[in-house]
Design a protein around this motif. Structure first.
Motif, PDB file in Angstrom:
ATOM      1  N   ILE A   1       0.169   7.379  12.999  1.00 42.27           N
ATOM      2  CA  ILE A   1      -0.849   7.153  11.977  1.00 42.27           C
ATOM      3  C   ILE A   1      -2.208   6.997  12.654  1.00 42.27           C
ATOM      4  O   ILE A   1      -2.335   6.335  13.684  1.00 42.27           O
ATOM      5  CB  ILE A   1      -0.539   5.878  11.161  1.00 42.27           C
ATOM      6  N   ASN A   2      -3.217   7.618  12.082  1.00 34.68           N
ATOM      7  CA  ASN A   2      -4.575   7.470  12.604  1.00 34.68           C
ATOM      8  C   ASN A   2      -4.973   5.996  12.529  1.00 34.68           C
ATOM      9  O   ASN A   2      -4.886   5.383  11.475  1.00 34.68           O
ATOM     10  CB  ASN A   2      -5.538   8.311  11.762  1.00 34.68           C
ATOM     11  N   PRO A   3      -5.395   5.394  13.642  1.00 34.53           N
ATOM     12  CA  PRO A   3      -5.737   3.959  13.632  1.00 34.53           C
ATOM     13  C   PRO A   3      -6.884   3.608  12.691  1.00 34.53           C
ATOM     14  O   PRO A   3      -7.050   2.440  12.337  1.00 34.53           O
ATOM     15  CB  PRO A   3      -6.091   3.670  15.096  1.00 34.53           C
ATOM     16  N   THR A   4      -7.679   4.603  12.287  1.00 38.41           N
ATOM     17  CA  THR A   4      -8.702   4.345  11.277  1.00 38.41           C
ATOM     18  C   THR A   4      -8.081   3.743  10.030  1.00 38.41           C
ATOM     19  O   THR A   4      -8.688   2.912   9.348  1.00 38.41           O
ATOM     20  CB  THR A   4      -9.428   5.651  10.901  1.00 38.41           C
TER      21      THR A   4
ATOM     22  N   TRP B   1      -8.682  -3.847   6.152  1.00 38.96           N
ATOM     23  CA  TRP B   1      -7.945  -4.053   4.913  1.00 38.96           C
ATOM     24  C   TRP B   1      -6.427  -4.020   5.140  1.00 38.96           C
ATOM     25  O   TRP B   1      -5.655  -4.510   4.320  1.00 38.96           O
ATOM     26  CB  TRP B   1      -8.311  -2.987   3.874  1.00 38.96           C
ATOM     27  N   ALA B   2      -5.984  -3.418   6.267  1.00 43.30           N
ATOM     28  CA  ALA B   2      -4.558  -3.188   6.503  1.00 43.30           C
ATOM     29  C   ALA B   2      -3.818  -4.434   6.983  1.00 43.30           C
ATOM     30  O   ALA B   2      -2.588  -4.476   6.940  1.00 43.30           O
ATOM     31  CB  ALA B   2      -4.364  -2.062   7.519  1.00 43.30           C
ATOM     32  N   THR B   3      -4.551  -5.453   7.476  1.00 43.18           N
ATOM     33  CA  THR B   3      -3.928  -6.670   7.982  1.00 43.18           C
ATOM     34  C   THR B   3      -4.361  -7.851   7.127  1.00 43.18           C
ATOM     35  O   THR B   3      -5.555  -8.133   7.017  1.00 43.18           O
ATOM     36  CB  THR B   3      -4.311  -6.924   9.447  1.00 43.18           C
TER      37      THR B   3
ATOM     38  N   GLY C   1      -2.372 -12.045   8.932  1.00 46.93           N
ATOM     39  CA  GLY C   1      -1.784 -11.752  10.224  1.00 46.93           C
ATOM     40  C   GLY C   1      -0.656 -10.739  10.211  1.00 46.93           C
ATOM     41  O   GLY C   1      -0.020 -10.521  11.241  1.00 46.93           O
ATOM     42  N   HIS C   2      -0.403 -10.114   9.075  1.00 51.00           N
ATOM     43  CA  HIS C   2       0.699  -9.164   8.952  1.00 51.00           C
ATOM     44  C   HIS C   2       0.210  -7.809   8.441  1.00 51.00           C
ATOM     45  O   HIS C   2      -0.768  -7.724   7.706  1.00 51.00           O
ATOM     46  CB  HIS C   2       1.763  -9.678   7.973  1.00 51.00           C
ATOM     47  N   LYS C   3       0.937  -6.762   8.832  1.00 50.76           N
ATOM     48  CA  LYS C   3       0.819  -5.468   8.177  1.00 50.76           C
ATOM     49  C   LYS C   3       1.722  -5.498   6.944  1.00 50.76           C
ATOM     50  O   LYS C   3       2.818  -6.074   6.978  1.00 50.76           O
ATOM     51  CB  LYS C   3       1.278  -4.330   9.100  1.00 50.76           C
ATOM     52  N   TRP C   4       1.265  -4.844   5.875  1.00 46.76           N
ATOM     53  CA  TRP C   4       2.040  -4.878   4.634  1.00 46.76           C
ATOM     54  C   TRP C   4       2.441  -3.500   4.145  1.00 46.76           C
ATOM     55  O   TRP C   4       3.174  -3.382   3.165  1.00 46.76           O
ATOM     56  CB  TRP C   4       1.251  -5.610   3.557  1.00 46.76           C
ATOM     57  N   GLY C   5       1.943  -2.460   4.808  1.00 50.08           N
ATOM     58  CA  GLY C   5       2.284  -1.122   4.357  1.00 50.08           C
ATOM     59  C   GLY C   5       1.973  -0.083   5.406  1.00 50.08           C
ATOM     60  O   GLY C   5       1.157  -0.303   6.314  1.00 50.08           O
ATOM     61  N   ALA C   6       2.639   1.057   5.293  1.00 48.62           N
ATOM     62  CA  ALA C   6       2.397   2.198   6.178  1.00 48.62           C
ATOM     63  C   ALA C   6       1.462   3.162   5.459  1.00 48.62           C
ATOM     64  O   ALA C   6       1.846   3.767   4.458  1.00 48.62           O
ATOM     65  CB  ALA C   6       3.708   2.889   6.525  1.00 48.62           C
ATOM     66  N   PRO C   7       0.218   3.329   5.926  1.00 49.40           N
ATOM     67  CA  PRO C   7      -0.715   4.241   5.270  1.00 49.40           C
ATOM     68  C   PRO C   7      -0.208   5.684   5.344  1.00 49.40           C
ATOM     69  O   PRO C   7       0.162   6.163   6.415  1.00 49.40           O
ATOM     70  CB  PRO C   7      -2.004   4.080   6.086  1.00 49.40           C
ATOM     71  N   ILE C   8      -0.173   6.357   4.199  1.00 52.11           N
ATOM     72  CA  ILE C   8       0.336   7.731   4.176  1.00 52.11           C
ATOM     73  C   ILE C   8      -0.688   8.741   3.678  1.00 52.11           C
ATOM     74  O   ILE C   8      -0.770   9.848   4.193  1.00 52.11           O
ATOM     75  CB  ILE C   8       1.623   7.841   3.332  1.00 52.11           C
ATOM     76  N   LEU C   9      -1.486   8.360   2.680  1.00 57.28           N
ATOM     77  CA  LEU C   9      -2.442   9.290   2.099  1.00 57.28           C
ATOM     78  C   LEU C   9      -3.703   8.531   1.683  1.00 57.28           C
ATOM     79  O   LEU C   9      -3.631   7.369   1.287  1.00 57.28           O
ATOM     80  CB  LEU C   9      -1.853   9.999   0.873  1.00 57.28           C
TER      81      LEU C   9
ATOM     82  N   THR D   1      -3.057  10.616   6.427  1.00 58.08           N
ATOM     83  CA  THR D   1      -3.459   9.605   7.402  1.00 58.08           C
ATOM     84  C   THR D   1      -2.873   9.888   8.785  1.00 58.08           C
ATOM     85  O   THR D   1      -3.114   9.141   9.727  1.00 58.08           O
ATOM     86  CB  THR D   1      -2.991   8.211   6.957  1.00 58.08           C
ATOM     87  N   TYR D   2      -2.094  10.960   8.914  1.00 54.16           N
ATOM     88  CA  TYR D   2      -1.396  11.246  10.168  1.00 54.16           C
ATOM     89  C   TYR D   2      -2.326  11.941  11.163  1.00 54.16           C
ATOM     90  O   TYR D   2      -3.094  12.841  10.801  1.00 54.16           O
ATOM     91  CB  TYR D   2      -0.201  12.166   9.932  1.00 54.16           C
ATOM     92  N   LYS D   3      -2.219  11.565  12.416  1.00 56.07           N
ATOM     93  CA  LYS D   3      -2.965  12.253  13.467  1.00 56.07           C
ATOM     94  C   LYS D   3      -2.568  13.731  13.500  1.00 56.07           C
ATOM     95  O   LYS D   3      -1.379  14.060  13.502  1.00 56.07           O
ATOM     96  CB  LYS D   3      -2.652  11.638  14.834  1.00 56.07           C
ATOM     97  N   GLY D   4      -3.561  14.603  13.538  1.00 56.16           N
ATOM     98  CA  GLY D   4      -3.298  16.023  13.735  1.00 56.16           C
ATOM     99  C   GLY D   4      -2.765  16.763  12.533  1.00 56.16           C
ATOM    100  O   GLY D   4      -2.430  17.958  12.641  1.00 56.16           O
ATOM    101  N   ALA D   5      -2.686  16.133  11.366  1.00 59.91           N
ATOM    102  CA  ALA D   5      -2.132  16.827  10.203  1.00 59.91           C
ATOM    103  C   ALA D   5      -2.975  18.025   9.798  1.00 59.91           C
ATOM    104  O   ALA D   5      -2.450  19.029   9.303  1.00 59.91           O
ATOM    105  CB  ALA D   5      -1.993  15.855   9.035  1.00 59.91           C
TER     106      ALA D   5
END
Length: 369
Positions: free
Chosen positions: A121-124, A130-132, A135-143, A318-322
């Motif tokens: 996943i692109n770290p952007t 907003w992603a943390t 102190g936790h991640k709550w989801g995998a960004p996909i789109l 959100t994927y690198k190189g997509a």
């Protein structure tokens, strides 16, 4: 028009099949020996490419059960009603709605150590503020996507589409459509207010007055709108049928029409607009958590899968190189000029409790007016 839709489906199926075939067979075979059962997913149309679904099921033995959703609020209410024993494992929550789900203990913190493909996943997106939360991640960004002003280029000029005011003009009366709840934020932005309502967290009276002003604006202009709609597919069909020539939409459904060859344009108007990120999340007390992690790691496996999701949904991967696996037309339908991107803000979640406590009743009042 039937031919247009058929050709799009055939093309997307081929594209998705190519992406899935290139992306993950080795990974999925490693998971197959220890898997089985099912995984239940609530998500939007085309967010799980059909060819990927078929391959995942064949190579892991895990059956994917998809329930389509079209509204974050409805999904929240359904999940809340099912707790503490939800039927869903994975749902699709927009980043700006995280707090509502987290505060109601509807989501489980995401254990990224269980996702060997998290780094794809692109770290952007994966590492943004907003992603943390807590102190936790709550989801995998996909789109990722944004609210745009979409227009039929045979009838509306780009100049006209550079302002939201055109959506409420007499010239296009009964040829427009929008999602009421989403337009509330846009109308607030049009009037110079913070549509996220973060600026008014310490002044609820001011927040209420702003929402009331936006509500009254939409009621005043209600005679001009052809339809309030709910789903991207409904927007697409209205455009194809020429029921409308101008509408507020998310960029994903609009991009899909552009890739079909439909004469559609989209802008981020001068008054501004809002962007967002869709994520896959694991439900608190999910019935099949191990299968949920197997699914998440598989769908994050490579940029080809990300590209297939973009091709099918029209949203930005959100994927690198997509983007390497997109045609020039597909790239065009998922990008905007720098001067328009400068008009874009991202939805924020801090004031959601205040915002939606005011906006949701206002939406019902507009419908009833």
């Amino acid at each position: 028009m039937a031919k247009l839709i058929y050709n799009r489906r055939r093309f997307l199926g081929t594209a998705a099949a190519t992406g899935a075939a290139l992306a993950s067979p080795a990974y999925l075979r490693r998971a197959a020996a220890q898997s089985g059962g099912e995984v239940n997913i609530w998500t939007y149309n085309n967010f799980v490419p059909e060819a990927f679904k078929e391959q995942f099921e064949a190579e892991t033995g895990i059956k994917i059960n998809i329930r389509l959703v079209d509204d974050q609020g409805k999904q929240f209410n359904l999940l809340a009603a099912e707790q503490p024993n939800p039927t869903v494992d994975i749902m699709t929550v927009a980043g700006h709605r995280f707090l509502q789900f987290i505060d109601s203990e509807l989501l489980a913190p995401l254990d990224t150590d269980r996702l060997s493909n998290w780094g794809n996943i692109n770290p952007t997106f994966s590492e943004s503020d907003w992603a943390t939360i807590n102190g936790h991640k709550w989801g995998a960004p996909i789109l990722s996507g944004m609210e745009v002003l979409s227009y039929n280029t045979d009838y509306v000029t780009q100049e006209e589409a550079m302002t939201w005011q055109t959506l409420f003009s007499e010239e296009y009366a009964n040829q427009t459509a929008y999602i009421i709840q989403d337009m509330m934020s846009i109308v607030m932005l049009m009037k110079g207010y913070d549509g996220n309502m973060v600026a008014y967290m310490d002044d609820p009276d001011k927040a209420a007055a702003i929402v009331e002003e936006a509500k009254n604006f939409l009621i005043e202009h209600k005679p001009l709108v052809r339809k309030y709609y709910d789903s991207g597919a409904e927007f697409q069909q209205m455009m194809i049928n020429q029921d409308i020539v101008l509408g507020h939409s998310w960029n994903g459904p609009a991009a899909a029409l552009i890739n079909d060859g439909f004469p559609l344009g989209m802008t981020i108007p001068n008054e501004g607009s809002y962007g967002f990120v869709y994520t896959y999340n694991i439900a608190n007390n999910a019935p099949n958590p191990d299968n949920a992690y197997t699914f998440l790691d598989a769908i994050l496996a490579s940029p080809e899968i990300g590209a297939a999701m973009t091709k099918a949904s029209g949203f930005i991967s959100t994927y690198k190189g997509a983007d390497q696996y997109l045609t020039e037309l597909e790239k065009k339908s998922t990008s905007f000029p720098e001067e328009q991107l400068a008009n874009l803000q991202f939805f924020r979640a801090e004031a959601n409790e205040l915002k939606y406590s005011l906006v949701d009743p206002a939406v019902e009042a507009i419908k009833a007016a």
